[in-house]
Design an enzyme around this catalytic site. Structure first.
Site, PDB file in Angstrom:
ATOM      1  N   SER A  27       0.819  -1.221   0.000  1.00 52.14           N
ATOM      2  CA  SER A  27       0.000   0.000   0.000  1.00 52.14           C
ATOM      3  C   SER A  27       0.847   1.262   0.000  1.00 52.14           C
ATOM      4  CB  SER A  27      -0.953  -0.008   1.199  1.00 52.14           C
ATOM      5  OG  SER A  27      -0.233  -0.201   2.407  1.00 52.14           O
ATOM      6  N   ASN A 115      -1.838  -2.997  13.066  1.00 50.99           N
ATOM      7  CA  ASN A 115      -3.297  -2.861  13.095  1.00 50.99           C
ATOM      8  C   ASN A 115      -3.744  -1.634  13.887  1.00 50.99           C
ATOM      9  OD1 ASN A 115      -3.039  -5.210  11.745  1.00 50.99           O
ATOM     10  ND2 ASN A 115      -4.001  -6.527  13.291  1.00 50.99           N
ATOM     11  N   THR A 161     -40.788  24.658 -10.095  1.00 49.54           N
ATOM     12  CA  THR A 161     -41.030  23.314  -9.559  1.00 49.54           C
ATOM     13  C   THR A 161     -41.251  22.466 -10.804  1.00 49.54           C
ATOM     14  OG1 THR A 161     -43.425  23.617  -9.388  1.00 49.54           O
ATOM     15  CG2 THR A 161     -42.139  24.112  -7.417  1.00 49.54           C
ATOM     16  N   HIS A 162     -40.816  21.222 -10.759  1.00 47.63           N
ATOM     17  CA  HIS A 162     -40.901  20.336 -11.935  1.00 47.63           C
ATOM     18  C   HIS A 162     -40.213  20.973 -13.156  1.00 47.63           C
ATOM     19  CE1 HIS A 162     -44.072  18.153  -9.674  1.00 47.63           C
ATOM     20  NE2 HIS A 162     -44.410  19.378  -9.316  1.00 47.63           N
ATOM     21  N   SER A 283     -15.142  24.180 -27.948  1.00 39.68           N
ATOM     22  CA  SER A 283     -15.268  22.926 -28.685  1.00 39.68           C
ATOM     23  C   SER A 283     -14.138  22.859 -29.695  1.00 39.68           C
ATOM     24  CB  SER A 283     -16.620  22.907 -29.399  1.00 39.68           C
ATOM     25  OG  SER A 283     -16.562  22.046 -30.510  1.00 39.68           O
ATOM     26  N   LYS A 289     -18.850  27.531 -29.682  1.00 32.88           N
ATOM     27  CA  LYS A 289     -19.254  26.916 -28.421  1.00 32.88           C
ATOM     28  C   LYS A 289     -18.484  27.429 -27.206  1.00 32.88           C
ATOM     29  CE  LYS A 289     -21.729  23.899 -27.609  1.00 32.88           C
ATOM     30  NZ  LYS A 289     -21.614  22.443 -27.812  1.00 32.88           N
ATOM     31  N   ASN A 291     -18.591  25.882 -23.453  1.00 37.92           N
ATOM     32  CA  ASN A 291     -19.225  24.800 -22.696  1.00 37.92           C
ATOM     33  C   ASN A 291     -18.985  24.932 -21.191  1.00 37.92           C
ATOM     34  OD1 ASN A 291     -20.063  23.585 -25.103  1.00 37.92           O
ATOM     35  ND2 ASN A 291     -18.090  22.539 -25.329  1.00 37.92           N
ATOM     36  N   GLU A 296     -20.318  20.677 -15.446  1.00 45.62           N
ATOM     37  CA  GLU A 296     -20.600  19.284 -15.812  1.00 45.62           C
ATOM     38  C   GLU A 296     -19.721  18.332 -15.001  1.00 45.62           C
ATOM     39  OE1 GLU A 296     -20.519  18.965 -20.149  1.00 45.62           O
ATOM     40  OE2 GLU A 296     -21.392  20.956 -20.200  1.00 45.62           O
ATOM     41  N   TYR A 323      -9.074  -7.100  12.595  1.00 43.66           N
ATOM     42  CA  TYR A 323      -8.384  -6.684  11.373  1.00 43.66           C
ATOM     43  C   TYR A 323      -8.341  -7.791  10.331  1.00 43.66           C
ATOM     44  CZ  TYR A 323      -5.195  -4.773   8.027  1.00 43.66           C
ATOM     45  OH  TYR A 323      -4.668  -4.310   6.848  1.00 43.66           O
ATOM     46  N   GLN A 328      -7.430  -2.656   4.156  1.00 43.35           N
ATOM     47  CA  GLN A 328      -6.462  -1.805   3.459  1.00 43.35           C
ATOM     48  C   GLN A 328      -7.123  -1.101   2.258  1.00 43.35           C
ATOM     49  OE1 GLN A 328      -2.160  -2.810   3.025  1.00 43.35           O
ATOM     50  NE2 GLN A 328      -2.707  -3.221   0.914  1.00 43.35           N
ATOM     51  N   LYS A 331      -8.202   2.954   1.803  1.00 43.22           N
ATOM     52  CA  LYS A 331      -7.408   4.146   1.528  1.00 43.22           C
ATOM     53  C   LYS A 331      -7.673   4.795   0.173  1.00 43.22           C
ATOM     54  CE  LYS A 331      -4.089   2.545   4.747  1.00 43.22           C
ATOM     55  NZ  LYS A 331      -5.045   1.443   5.026  1.00 43.22           N
TER      56      LYS A 331
HETATM   57  N1  ARG Z   1      -1.092  -1.491   5.122  1.00 43.37           N
HETATM   58  C1  ARG Z   1      -1.953  -2.103   6.078  1.00 43.37           C
HETATM   59  C2  ARG Z   1      -3.353  -1.460   5.969  1.00 43.37           C
HETATM   60  O1  ARG Z   1      -3.424  -0.439   5.446  1.00 43.37           O
HETATM   61  C3  ARG Z   1      -1.444  -1.935   7.460  1.00 43.37           C
HETATM   62  C4  ARG Z   1      -1.918  -2.948   8.436  1.00 43.37           C
HETATM   63  C5  ARG Z   1      -1.347  -4.273   8.137  1.00 43.37           C
HETATM   64  N2  ARG Z   1      -1.685  -5.224   9.134  1.00 43.37           N
HETATM   65  C6  ARG Z   1      -1.492  -6.545   8.956  1.00 43.37           C
HETATM   66  N3  ARG Z   1      -1.857  -7.310   9.930  1.00 43.37           N
HETATM   67  N4  ARG Z   1      -0.998  -7.014   7.834  1.00 43.37           N
HETATM   68  O2  ARG Z   1      -4.316  -1.987   6.411  1.00 43.37           O
END
Ligand code: ARG
Length: 470
Positions: A27, A115, A161-162, A283, A289, A291, A296, A323, A328, A331
């Site tokens: 990650s 964790n 309205t509508h 455009s 144009k 836009n 949008e 956990y 993960q 994120k």
């Molecule tokens: N990169 C992990 C996450 O975002 C960190 C926690 C990892 N924990 C584990 N028991 N492998 O969740």
């Protein structure tokens, strides 16, 4: 170097990690943005270890020196990621070992797990982004809406309205409508921040801390309002991530409706507003144009934020307690949501502060049929029940249409009287849009005083929320 040596959890493993598995599992590419939160968590955690005698003063100061060094490496872009780093936690710990030696760095993780570490980092990171970026952006947006509404309080437009012309309103009333929504959003986000500001640190992997760490001390030092009282919850609760994304979805829903109104108002058919060049594009084929791409995209990106919320809700669905690596997956959707919401808010602010209003076009779109309710109200004032006056007014509209008149104001008094004898010559006085909006002076209505009061109330509500300490 073998994989076994590099992985921080490599002790029990004999085989190498499959290269795609390493990539799939890692990650760091997206969680390195939490580097500062992670270093802060480690700094405070090691103070906690020192307090219970697991680190001496020299070790503590060596660790803190190392953490400072790592922080400056991240800030200056000099931090070198190692191919075996799995996430921000392992990367920082690996680097600490290189800087101060593993004999001391190896003690940092005593009683702590990634964790409770990642749960802590996420909360610190979210709190910071929400407090320092999102809340101020929403607040400035609301203030721009309020200021514009005050300045242009005399501009009238059709209210719909509508999407059919309904009754005349003030342009400021429309602006105030969104200022109201966004102030509610602001308030709601403050509550989300308050709820998430609880410390998971000291919960270990799931079962708590074996060396009696002072969790209250850790929480206070990290600026949390309290601690999460169950270690299983502490490591696995991502409700705050869901709440932020729900908040973002609702906010973007409001943004999307706001944008949709403005897209309609900017068409040649309406011509109520002109977007500034800064927020429009051309455009590649049609030279004429202009836009409303900004609007949008504001509308379109609401789908993306809502998608991130539903995706992560699905991820969390059926995960067994504590956990699991599924978590993960919090994120990327969260970070994308935060960036999208922040940018959308800034763009919406830019759009509304630079567009120009075509007062004439708004006026021209006000048609007398929009005063048919005022006609019914006129008879109410003469003591006739509204259900009856509604019917009578409808008959006037039908007659004007049948006679192909441009509006009900063109009927003669005799024609009015033929429909209902209680009409008098003062009936023609109601055909004034200004009077119509001014009549609606109860709280929340279109009268100038009512609109200005709304704006004052929104502003003082915003000020009051901001005065309350988080
Ligand atoms: N990169 C992990 C996450 O975002 C960190 C926690 C990892 N924990 C584990 N028991 N492998 O969740």
């Amino acid at each position: 170097m073998s994989t076994k040596k590099q992985k921080l959890w490599g002790g029990r493993f004999t085989g190498k990690t499959d290269p795609l598995m390493h990539f799939y599992n890692a990650s760091l590419p997206y969680d390195s943005k939490m580097c500062k939160a992670d270093l802060l968590g480690t700094k405070v955690y090691t103070e906690g270890l020192h307090k219970i005698g697991l680190l001496d003063v020299e070790e503590l100061s060596l660790i803190h020196k190392g953490l400072l060094e790592i922080e400056s490496e991240w800030s200056s872009g000099k931090f070198e990621e190692h191919p075996d780093d799995e996430d921000i936690h392992t990367a920082n710990e690996r680097r600490l070992g290189e800087l101060i030696g593993t004999a001391v760095a190896g003690k940092v993780h005593t009683g702590r797990s990634r964790n409770d570490q990642v749960a802590t980092d996420m909360r610190i990171y979210c709190r910071e982004i929400l407090n320092e970026k999102i809340l101020p952006a929403v607040s400035s947006f609301i203030r721009v809406l309020i200021n514009r509404a005050r300045e242009e309080v005399d501009v009238l437009m059709p209210g719909y309205t509508h999407l059919q012309r309904a009754q005349p309103i003030r342009w400021s009333h429309w602006l105030s409508c969104y200022a109201t929504y966004f102030t509610e959003d602001y308030n709601r986000l403050r509550q989300v921040v308050e709820r998430l500001n609880q410390s998971p640190l000291g919960a270990g992997a799931l079962a708590g801390h074996p060396y009696g760490i002072d969790r209250k001390y850790l929480a206070e030092q990290l600026g949390f309002n309290g601690i999460i009282g169950n270690s299983l919850v502490a490591v696995s609760d991502r409700d705050f991530v869901i709440e932020i994304m729900f908040w973002g979805s609702l906010f973007m829903n409001h943004i999307s409706r706001f944008a949709e109104d403005l897209i309609i108002y900017s068409t040649a058919e309406f011509g109520f507003i002109n977007l500034a060049d800064a927020y429009s594009t051309g455009s590649s084929l049609m030279p004429q144009k202009k836009n409303p791409d900004s609007l949008e995209l504001l509308r379109g990106k609401s789908g993306r934020v809502f998608g991130q919320l539903s995706g992560f809700l699905m991820t969390c669905n059926s995960i067994p307690s504590t956990y699991n690596k599924d978590l993960q997956e919090d994120k990327e959707p969260l970070f994308d949501c935060l960036t999208t919401v922040e940018h959308s808010c800034l763009i919406a602010t830019g759009v509304i502060s630079t567009l120009s209003v075509n007062e004439q076009a708004m006026r021209k779109a006000l048609t007398v049929d929009m005063l048919a309710t005022d006609l019914a109200d006129y008879l109410v004032m003469k003591g006739i029940p509204f259900r009856e006056t509604h019917h009578i007014s409808g008959q006037c509209v039908a007659l004007a249409e049948k006679l192909q008149l441009s509006g009900i104001d063109k009927l003669t008094l005799e024609q009015y009287k033929a429909i209902d004898a209680r009409f008098e010559s003062d009936v023609f006085d109601i055909y004034d849009f200004e009077k119509s909006v001014e009549k609606r002076n109860a709280i929340g209505g279109t009268a100038k005083v009512a609109v200005l009061r709304q704006l004052d109330n929104i502003e003082s509500e915003l000020n009051n929320i901001q005065l309350k300490l988080l």
